[in-house]
Design an enzyme around this catalytic site. Structure first.
Site, short mmCIF file in Angstrom:
data_model
loop_
_atom_site.label_atom_id
_atom_site.label_comp_id
_atom_site.label_asym_id
_atom_site.label_seq_id
_atom_site.Cartn_x
_atom_site.Cartn_y
_atom_site.Cartn_z
N CYS A 149 -9.98 14.97 12.79
CA CYS A 149 -10.41 14.97 14.19
C CYS A 149 -9.77 13.88 15.04
O CYS A 149 -9.66 14.02 16.26
CB CYS A 149 -11.93 14.88 14.26
SG CYS A 149 -12.63 13.51 13.33
N HIS A 239 -13.84 11.45 20.55
CA HIS A 239 -13.09 10.31 20.02
C HIS A 239 -12.16 9.79 21.11
O HIS A 239 -11.31 10.53 21.62
CB HIS A 239 -12.27 10.72 18.80
CG HIS A 239 -13.07 11.00 17.56
ND1 HIS A 239 -14.43 10.82 17.48
CD2 HIS A 239 -12.67 11.42 16.32
CE1 HIS A 239 -14.85 11.13 16.25
NE2 HIS A 239 -13.82 11.51 15.54
#
Lengths: 346, 346, 346, 346
Positions: A149, A239
């Site tokens: 990710c 993120h």
């Protein structure tokens, strides 16, 4: 498309599995009919087997689907894998051997030279590896993976800049807790805190990035060096990362911004249903991107880049952001499947 | 020390002022007797003028002290300045001109070549500038500053490494909200979020660091380049930062750790009352330092460094952490005053 | 006191156990020498057996203590129990039978009519039950418990108001995550969220309160009714609760405040080392108490009460707050031991 | 509906104003064409006048709309008011006098006996007051208000229970920071903390509830007593509250649940475009509702109720939750307008 393609999900009850179900339930091409999980869940209706943790409600049609075990041959040809690495190590090759096309989010086979590690906008051509995969693995099906990710955010932002010759990258992440699954990060560790370590994450960012940007189906890594600092912060989804890049050539800040802003990949050419367009959103706002405001852009599939400016040590620096459980997990696998379908190899 | 030295605080009612009061109220050398603030507070007892925001209670003895205005000549010789830059621009030179020794946390004069920008462990010798300051500014008092709260963490961790020849530094911060004062960062901006921008902060880290590490009283900057990414995270106290450094020589990771671990400065030699010993705490725990667990170490005055390892792009990388309102603000000014007292120049 | 009393801790490696160790290591009367835990930890030095999670560092002297197993007869006479209920069910009676005085934080025996459920300020006289306990349980030692971390806050604030005749109480809590231990509450559940349910907590508050306020050593419950709503909020330490009370008499708000403010118990009379004085801090500030600012008051042992005002439905309402892992756990057991020592029955 | 109705927003640049714009931009009946704000914003394009703070992007069509001043007569007949109380005091009556129908979220005129305080599901009949309003205020337009963001959650959950005869209510809230607007609550006050006070909030909940549930167009308050404890917690959106109710009759828990579950109001009968159906979602899950998972249900317009159980002090207790900036602000005003349109009085 006249008829929807039946698909299944391995590991359907966990958090990534739930993201798969939520997104597939409203997909124009795919019809998610087969939910597989560990034996503990076998035979239960999905609503009781999966402790739902998404803020969107469980799709009504899925509530009564009976959960099956992860047995190769049982489900439809196309299966998405939300298995954790320990389970994926064993189960994914069994499915590929049994004729399934497995689209995996697990880390198990990402660095296998015979397995494409795919970001459709970046390296759609790496699907060429599947010919060798079939031959050398003696699989009647196939296995395609998507990156970690954090890697997917970084690599998506680097790909349009290959034209300037990337020599080295220093990236420092601020990662959401959803990246660790459930129960994942204990609240005592992260409330009002930063944990400057995520096991295995730096190694993944440093290696996966070069395979994805590489040539020869990923078998020749891109000739750059990546140094990653990975940190956990008290954010639910998204993120964020600061990135400094050294280039061979010396592009102006404006050229870098333009390259990112105008970047389009194969999913945009093919107009794939969940392809964000543009794939990279460049913002001029001085304090963006921010996870709470920007992670959901492009239905969670767009990468946001902001604060593009000169780096006095390397060449250019900026901030990049992406949704870790959508673009960085379930959404990534689904886009891989859309690409394969559009290219006629599903 | 037979008698305590009377000291005052400019801007005593704000958050940094409160930190000064809290720490001075239990100081073995200093007796805080004069509380100055804006005219709005003048004449009020401190307890009603200062909306106390620290988790330690307001020192009992301070509650009834009457707040004075910031008028030069009124308070004791030694005054700490917790003024914001706009006020400090005007008021600090007036106090220095009127014979006060001003120990300032404001950014206003940090980069003035005639004003020491001091971290006692790092550049105690920069006090030599005060002779020229007196002469050229025609002040009967003096003005000494401490660095920005992020700079002090970074620079403290770099100072012991000068022996290896620092060529360049890339730092990415995760900064606490207390660094922005009160009311400071709105909760809607930072709850469950990251804000990848702090106005002016990157410039301060990139310039202040080189002055502090520099020679000739800071007038010749250290010949390195610093690139900073500064970010706000939902943490109350403690700035965490990831740091990558390129060295002239090629020290082993162990040598870097040893240099940090064994580092001592003038405050430790002089055994100053609030000097942490050691000044830098090197941890081997894989997921430390963390702000919630480590910011208070050394009574908030120690800098913690962990995860020292090779950087594939530059030479070495690690994580550094310090308490931004103690080591990065009030505690820094107080240590400066202790140094000057011990060196006989207060 | 000429010599310190040796004490041990059952369950020394967990979070509550760590709180015991941290507080006992600086206790003027007790010398913590015996650290017991599960077999998995047996034989290891404490520093490696206990993953330290407090923000104060592990006491230096404890690092090398070898962890023992929870075997009755091995440790000193006085042992504190930080065991969870499942372990306490078995182990605590074994220790009491073997002659140990067990001061327990576990819920297992709190409601046993032969076991004092003690808040020294409130019901020191309930120690009278120990005579019957010895007789009927045929124990050579003894077992004394402290209440649940929410109960102790509520009950401490109710005790001084018994003079007005408490008829009923409605309490709604906002509880810190540290109350659930480690790993405890997953961050995905609580970041930016409220969980309006804590298993078993409401029942404990509704029953324990009446035993503690009761007569005949707690065997006759106090004749009131308590209704609890318990909620988890994203706070590290400190349980806050809103309380509405119906009284027999009709005290003015000022009388209620005065009763709380002037309340003193046996620990204050005996001047026990960790007794907060006063035990209840009444604040007039309109927006207090708050966990981040007030939980640590009285070294974590004081209960704070604020916003005392008329309740239009019952009689009086206010906000109460206490530190759940100190006053509500380890600190409570230690104060129980101090009381027993001062009363000559340890 | 053949043609959309033009509407305007007073206070369009603030946070509630942004919610109005976001929701009206995709409304099937209304066409938001007039954006009014303070003089500071007059003449600017909306995109630069409004610092957008929602996680959904600013509607593209709104970016270039020029912001106007709040001058009566300038905009369309129907205007929504997102003004704060100080501005609303003056401006709203001017608009109503000038012929506008003002749908206000401000608190200024909520308790005016000539102004309906409306929750369409609960007291649609209170619109009858408008006849007297017109007469006695001599307005050619009209003014209709919606309740405070906490009141609307509580009152919606109480309304279906009027059949049991509500005698008294004790409510304790855990409110999101978005309820305080922007910049609103400083992060230093609320990160990892609870603030047990919100100025004026308890009074509003205690009085507005009785007007809404009352008869005679709200001029005869409902004969019950409400006692409110209001608290701020670190949540972005969604007010959660624990509620204890004393009834005249003694309904079983199941009857209470059934009354809530089957409740429908005028908006559901009329099938208004943003009316949630059902308006109240009753959950059986033991730890729900939770703001992060449930606030967005019914597109932010549904009220969630869970944990319905007997209250040992009053009669019944439960947890209620609603989205404070949607159901509790902009969405409430818009539903009011839909009701008036459907009833033919817009």
């Amino acid at each position: 498309m006249t008829r929807k393609i039946e698909v299944g999900v391995l590991g359907a009850t966990g958090m990534v599995g739930q993201q798969f179900i939520a997104r597939l339930a409203r997909h124009p091409w795919f019809d998610v009919t087969w939910f597989a999980a560990s034996e503990r869940s076998e035979g239960k209706p999905y609503a009781s087997a999966a402790p739902w943790r998404l803020s969107t409600p469980m799709p009504e049609a899925c509530r009564r689907v009976t959960v099956d075990a992860c047995v190769p041959g049982r489900g439809p040809k196309v299966v998405f894998s939300a298995l954790d690495a320990a389970a994926a190590d064993q189960i994914e090759p069994q499915f590929a051997a049994a004729g399934h096309v497995v689209l995996s989010n697990a880390r198990s086979f990402r660095m296998d030279p015979l397995v494409p590690l795919l970001i459709p906008e970046v390296n759609a051509d790496h699907l060429c590896v599947l010919a060798d995969q079939k031959k050398q693995k003696a699989w009647t099906g196939a296995l395609v993976t998507n990156p970690n990710c954090s890697t997917i955010v970084l690599t998506s932002a680097l790909a349009p800049l290959r034209q300037f010759g990337i020599r080295s990258v220093i990236v420092s992440t601020m990662q959401a807790v959803s990246g660790a699954g459930y129960p994942g990060v204990p609240s005592l560790d992260i409330l009002g805190n930063v944990v400057p370590f995520i096991g295995g994450e730096e190694e993944k960012m440093e290696s996966e990035t070069l395979k994805i940007l590489g040539s020869n189906g990923g078998r020749t890594p891109y000739p750059a060096v990546v140094s990653a600092h990975t940190n956990r912060v008290p954010v639910i989804d998204g993120h964020t990362m600061t990135v400094s890049i050294a280039f061979e050539s010396a592009p102006e800040t404006g050229e870098v911004a333009e390259a990112l802003r105008t970047f389009r990949g194969r999913p945009q050419e093919l107009n794939l249903p969940t392809a964000p367009d543009p794939p990279i959103l460049v913002t001029d706002q001085p304090n963006r991107p921010q996870p709470r405001l920007d992670a959901e852009l492009g239905d969670g599939m767009a990468i946001s880049v902001g604060r593009i400016r000169a780096c006095p040590v390397l060449s250019t620096k900026f901030v990049a952001l992406g949704h870790n459980t959508i673009r960085g997990a379930a959404g990534a696998s689904i886009l891989n499947a859309e690409l394969m379908q559009a290219e006629g190899i599903l």
